[in-house]
Design a protein around this motif. Structure first.
Motif, PDB file in Angstrom:
ATOM      1  N   GLY A 122       0.848  -1.190   0.000  1.00  0.00           N
ATOM      2  CA  GLY A 122       0.000   0.000   0.000  1.00  0.00           C
ATOM      3  C   GLY A 122       0.875   1.229   0.000  1.00  0.00           C
ATOM      4  O   GLY A 122       2.096   1.136   0.187  1.00  0.00           O
ATOM      5  N   LYS A 123       0.212   2.354  -0.194  1.00  0.00           N
ATOM      6  CA  LYS A 123       0.980   3.597  -0.227  1.00  0.00           C
ATOM      7  C   LYS A 123       1.435   3.963   1.176  1.00  0.00           C
ATOM      8  O   LYS A 123       0.961   3.409   2.165  1.00  0.00           O
ATOM      9  CB  LYS A 123       0.102   4.721  -0.784  1.00  0.00           C
ATOM     10  N   SER A 124       2.279   4.938   1.225  1.00  0.00           N
ATOM     11  CA  SER A 124       2.735   5.455   2.508  1.00  0.00           C
ATOM     12  C   SER A 124       1.534   5.961   3.304  1.00  0.00           C
ATOM     13  O   SER A 124       0.675   6.666   2.747  1.00  0.00           O
ATOM     14  CB  SER A 124       3.705   6.612   2.232  1.00  0.00           C
ATOM     15  N   GLY A 125       1.457   5.568   4.584  1.00  0.00           N
ATOM     16  CA  GLY A 125       0.345   6.022   5.424  1.00  0.00           C
ATOM     17  C   GLY A 125      -0.891   5.165   5.264  1.00  0.00           C
ATOM     18  O   GLY A 125      -1.951   5.478   5.816  1.00  0.00           O
TER      19      GLY A 125
ATOM     20  N   ALA B 122      14.274  -1.834   2.236  1.00  0.00           N
ATOM     21  CA  ALA B 122      14.118  -0.402   1.978  1.00  0.00           C
ATOM     22  C   ALA B 122      15.444   0.340   1.919  1.00  0.00           C
ATOM     23  O   ALA B 122      15.582   1.310   1.182  1.00  0.00           O
ATOM     24  CB  ALA B 122      13.216   0.222   3.042  1.00  0.00           C
ATOM     25  N   ASN B 123      16.418  -0.113   2.726  1.00  0.00           N
ATOM     26  CA  ASN B 123      17.696   0.606   2.767  1.00  0.00           C
ATOM     27  C   ASN B 123      18.800  -0.102   1.981  1.00  0.00           C
ATOM     28  O   ASN B 123      19.974   0.198   2.172  1.00  0.00           O
ATOM     29  CB  ASN B 123      18.151   0.772   4.219  1.00  0.00           C
ATOM     30  N   LEU B 124      18.394  -1.049   1.164  1.00  0.00           N
ATOM     31  CA  LEU B 124      19.407  -1.845   0.465  1.00  0.00           C
ATOM     32  C   LEU B 124      19.435  -1.529  -1.030  1.00  0.00           C
ATOM     33  O   LEU B 124      18.440  -1.069  -1.606  1.00  0.00           O
ATOM     34  CB  LEU B 124      19.117  -3.337   0.664  1.00  0.00           C
ATOM     35  N   ASP B 125      20.578  -1.813  -1.629  1.00  0.00           N
ATOM     36  CA  ASP B 125      20.667  -1.620  -3.078  1.00  0.00           C
ATOM     37  C   ASP B 125      19.917  -2.756  -3.788  1.00  0.00           C
ATOM     38  O   ASP B 125      19.457  -3.718  -3.149  1.00  0.00           O
ATOM     39  CB  ASP B 125      22.136  -1.560  -3.515  1.00  0.00           C
ATOM     40  N   THR B 126      19.795  -2.641  -5.059  1.00  0.00           N
ATOM     41  CA  THR B 126      18.975  -3.586  -5.824  1.00  0.00           C
ATOM     42  C   THR B 126      19.448  -5.026  -5.656  1.00  0.00           C
ATOM     43  O   THR B 126      18.633  -5.933  -5.411  1.00  0.00           O
ATOM     44  CB  THR B 126      19.012  -3.213  -7.326  1.00  0.00           C
TER      45      THR B 126
ATOM     46  N   ILE C 236      17.944 -10.703  -0.500  1.00  0.00           N
ATOM     47  CA  ILE C 236      17.124 -10.870   0.706  1.00  0.00           C
ATOM     48  C   ILE C 236      15.786 -11.517   0.352  1.00  0.00           C
ATOM     49  O   ILE C 236      15.336 -12.468   1.022  1.00  0.00           O
ATOM     50  CB  ILE C 236      16.889  -9.499   1.398  1.00  0.00           C
ATOM     51  N   LEU C 237      15.176 -11.032  -0.714  1.00  0.00           N
ATOM     52  CA  LEU C 237      13.868 -11.583  -1.095  1.00  0.00           C
ATOM     53  C   LEU C 237      13.987 -13.026  -1.577  1.00  0.00           C
ATOM     54  O   LEU C 237      13.116 -13.864  -1.286  1.00  0.00           O
ATOM     55  CB  LEU C 237      13.222 -10.693  -2.156  1.00  0.00           C
ATOM     56  N   GLU C 238      15.072 -13.307  -2.272  1.00  0.00           N
ATOM     57  CA  GLU C 238      15.324 -14.698  -2.688  1.00  0.00           C
ATOM     58  C   GLU C 238      15.492 -15.575  -1.445  1.00  0.00           C
ATOM     59  O   GLU C 238      15.047 -16.722  -1.408  1.00  0.00           O
ATOM     60  CB  GLU C 238      16.602 -14.783  -3.542  1.00  0.00           C
ATOM     61  N   LEU C 239      16.139 -15.011  -0.446  1.00  0.00           N
ATOM     62  CA  LEU C 239      16.347 -15.743   0.810  1.00  0.00           C
ATOM     63  C   LEU C 239      15.011 -16.050   1.481  1.00  0.00           C
ATOM     64  O   LEU C 239      14.765 -17.177   1.928  1.00  0.00           O
ATOM     65  CB  LEU C 239      17.247 -14.918   1.739  1.00  0.00           C
ATOM     66  N   PHE C 240      14.135 -15.039   1.537  1.00  0.00           N
ATOM     67  CA  PHE C 240      12.803 -15.257   2.116  1.00  0.00           C
ATOM     68  C   PHE C 240      12.068 -16.359   1.343  1.00  0.00           C
ATOM     69  O   PHE C 240      11.439 -17.238   1.933  1.00  0.00           O
ATOM     70  CB  PHE C 240      11.973 -13.966   2.071  1.00  0.00           C
TER      71      PHE C 240
ATOM     72  N   THR D 233       5.988  -4.311   2.190  1.00  0.00           N
ATOM     73  CA  THR D 233       6.837  -3.733   1.144  1.00  0.00           C
ATOM     74  C   THR D 233       6.025  -2.736   0.314  1.00  0.00           C
ATOM     75  O   THR D 233       4.792  -2.770   0.314  1.00  0.00           O
ATOM     76  CB  THR D 233       7.411  -4.836   0.226  1.00  0.00           C
ATOM     77  N   HIS D 234       6.730  -1.849  -0.348  1.00  0.00           N
ATOM     78  CA  HIS D 234       6.018  -0.943  -1.253  1.00  0.00           C
ATOM     79  C   HIS D 234       6.522  -1.134  -2.697  1.00  0.00           C
ATOM     80  O   HIS D 234       6.161  -0.399  -3.597  1.00  0.00           O
ATOM     81  CB  HIS D 234       6.184   0.511  -0.804  1.00  0.00           C
ATOM     82  N   GLU D 235       7.382  -2.132  -2.853  1.00  0.00           N
ATOM     83  CA  GLU D 235       7.929  -2.407  -4.181  1.00  0.00           C
ATOM     84  C   GLU D 235       6.999  -3.389  -4.924  1.00  0.00           C
ATOM     85  O   GLU D 235       6.830  -4.530  -4.496  1.00  0.00           O
ATOM     86  CB  GLU D 235       9.329  -3.031  -4.065  1.00  0.00           C
TER      87      GLU D 235
END
Lengths: 235, 410
Positions: A40-43, A172-176, A182-186, A201-203
């Motif tokens: 979802g969007k911020s907020g 959020a604070n990581l490079d591509t 990380i997502l592959e790990l999950f 996530t917002h991606e």
């Protein structure tokens, strides 16, 4: 499949001159072994929801049942124990203890739960191996990259075999590249261990990793979306 | 409980070992200073009192002073002193007794023999030169010439503050530099005038003693017209200072009419000084402790507040509140222990030896530190308690904070 999380009419209002209604009556269920994204969007209330589910905050109204326990009725002490025994939480900003090495950070929840470091050292190393950091066990957080720190945080979240793993915008604070890792790990953890994972996530691209997406808007569950992964698994 | 303590110890240990070294060093250094401050202030004030007490006991009136009868009628002298002293000396623990003959006299001295006389009134004490050293230490503090000897009718020993020229506390009131071998003229209250040759000058660095002059007991008796069985005063030396009350009771049984007092009751000035200094020690120690406790509290509080996020993270991953609090209390305990250890090293290896070799020179004597074991223990316990409270309160407050606020600082 068993239900891991059942949320019913969940509300969260932050008091103030103008109260903020972050969650306005949210209900949904998450099954055991599911990998769910909250988007979802911020907020929109997605992080607020995760904080309630992870027992880091208390809802204003409503019911949260995790692993058949109505957690909204637990005392602070019981919530702490519940987090330690059954939940894993990965924060946006790594949230490691900087005085501890990677191994000690991972070992800490097991030590707190069982009172023994020695008995769980192998498991902690195994967890670090799973996240690809076996060679970095003795490094302290300031000696690790952001992606590596986040992987240590994931290993720490998994050390006590949690029923559910929560991840609050962990990339959020990581490079591509690090984000992808990380997502592959999950995804791997979900597939290999059957770990229930709830990811905020917002991606939009992150949808390809998960089974289902819960879309939030203005504190309400706007829609549920079955992802390609989920759909393809049913075919 | 044991499990929680192990985890708390682990967290506390890691926080210290891997924490900011400069913070740890600063904490321990400040705690060391707080400890030194607590012990030093009390010790220097105790040192003044101790010096005063030692001067009185060793160089003036020993442990117990026996004065003539005051009730029902006042008498000027103690009678049957030989028998009385013999009976007192037979009491186990009594080291020695001596008879003193006390009077005031006016001194006159013409340094340049040019008629420019200097005058002054000071106490004279008649002492037996053979017996006196067993009770008071004047004979060991002769800075010029010799101590009295034998009958010595024409000899006098002047205190340095009477003679002058030896750094007297009241130099202007002295005879202005009377030297060994010179003559002084003494006018006694009963009208007798005598010329004495200065045999020696004594200096114990205590104003009350250095303003005394000494003649032989035989000479004193001849001036006062007394037989050798009478005295103005008997002073008693016992083997263990602090046991005076026990002996006073026994002496009172032997001589019920005489006024028997211990050294600390003898002069109101000493009592007043000792009492005042005791009060000052208490006040200064109290303030020192409050300052130390506040400093420790602020230091540990700031340290804990800086770790607010870490505390939030620990709570978030399920570490119990009591474990987190205990880990901070243990850290505070560690700082306090090492602060006390280093403070003790500073105090006992540097400050105390310095003051022993460089005492503070006061009109009551050379003052060094008197470090009392009880005072040190009190300081240690106070600092430990202050540290534990200072470790507990901020950690307790931090763990009660909302986890998200602690982590994000909202």
């Amino acid at each position: 499949m068993n239900i891991d999380i059942r949320v019913k009419n969940l509300e969260k209002t932050y008091p103030g001159k103008v109260p903020t209604h972050a969650l306005r009556g949210v209900s949904f269920e998450i099954k055991e072994g599911e990998f769910v994204a909250i988007m979802g969007k911020s907020g929109s209330g997605k992080s607020t929801l995760l904080h309630q589910l992870g027992l880091l905050d208390s809802p204003t109204n409503g019911e949260i049942v995790i692993d058949e326990v109505d957690v909204s009725k637990l005392s602070d002490h019981e919530k702490t124990l519940f987090r330690l025994q059954r939940l894993g939480y990965v924060f946006q900003e790594y949230a490691l203890i900087f005085e501890l090495t990677a191994l000690e950070n991972v070992l800490l929840p097991a030590f707190a739960l069982n009172g023994s470091k020695r008995d769980y050292k192998d498991r902690a190393i195994e967890m670090l191996d799973k996240v690809g950091l076996k060679e970095r066990v003795d490094h302290r957080p300031n000696e690790l990259s952001g992606g590596e720190q986040q992987r240590v945080a994931i290993a720490r979240a998994l050390i006590n075999n949690p029923k559910i793993l929560f991840a609050d915008e962990p990339t959020a604070n990581l490079d591509t590249n690090s984000s992808k890792e990380i997502l592959e790990l999950f995804k791997k953890l979900n597939k290999e261990l059957g770990q229930t994972i709830i990811l905020v996530t917002h991606e939009l691209d992150d949808r390809k990793y998960v089974d289902r997406v819960l879309w939030f808007k203005d504190g309400l569950l706007e829609k549920e979306e079955q992802t390609f992964k989920e759909i393809s698994s049913k075919l | 409980m044991k499990k929680d303590l192990k985890v708390a110890f682990f967290l506390g240990y890691k926080s210290i070992v891997n924490g900011h070294k400069s913070t740890i060093v600063l904490m321990i250094f400040i705690l060391s200073l707080a400890f030194v401050n607590l012990v030093f202030l009390a010790s220097i004030l105790n040192g003044v009192t101790t010096t005063l007490n030692n001067q009185l006991i060793n160089n003036s009136i020993a442990n117990i002073v026996i004065d003539p009868q005051e009730e029902p009628t006042r008498k000027n002298y103690i009678v049957h002193t030989k028998e009385l002293r013999q009976r007192i000396e037979n009491l186990p623990g009594v080291v020695a007794t001596v008879a003193h003959y006390n009077f005031m006299a006016t001194f006159a001295y013409d340094k340049n023999k040019d008629g420019q006389w200097k005058y002054g009134s000071w106490p004279i004490i008649g002492v037996d030169p053979e017996e006196e050293p067993a009770v008071t230490g004047i004979s060991e503090h002769i800075i010029a010439g010799d101590y009295l000897e034998g009958i010595g009718n024409g000899d006098i020993v002047l205190g340095a503050d009477i003679a002058g020229g030896y750094g007297a506390a009241e130099e202007i009131k002295s005879l202005g530099g009377a030297e060994v071998g010179e003559n002084v003229f003494v006018n006694f209250g009963n009208g007798i005038n005598r010329k004495y040759t200065i045999r020696g000058v004594s200096k114990v660095k205590f104003l009350l003693v250095d303003q005394n002059a000494y003649i032989t007991a035989k000479e004193a008796r001849s001036i006062l017209g007394l037989s050798d069985d009478r005295a103005s005063q008997i002073v008693v030396k016992i083997d263990k200072t602090g046991n005076e009350d026990k002996y006073i009771e026994q002496i009172k049984e032997i001589a019920p009419n005489l006024k028997v007092r211990k050294w600390s009751e003898y002069t109101t000035m000493i009592n007043s000084i000792t009492g005042s200094f005791g009060l000052i020690v208490d006040i200064v120690s109290g303030i020192g402790l409050a300052v130390a406790a506040t400093t420790i509290f602020i230091l540990i509080y700031v340290n804990t507040v800086n770790k607010r996020r870490q505390i939030g993270i620990l709570k978030a991953i399920g570490i119990k509140e009591n474990i987190i609090i205990t880990s901070y209390v243990l850290q505070a305990f560690f700082y306090a222990i090492f602060g006390i250890v280093f403070g003790s090293i500073i105090m006992f290896c540097f400050v105390n030896p310095y003051f022993i070799s460089h005492p503070i020179i006061l009109p009551i004597g050379d003052v060094s530190l008197t470090i009392k074991q009880a005072q040190v223990m009190q300081s240690i316990i106070s600092l430990l308690v202050a540290s534990l409270v200072a470790g507990f309160v901020p950690a307790w407050r931090a763990v009660r904070e909302n986890i998200l606020k602690a982590i994000w600082g909202a």
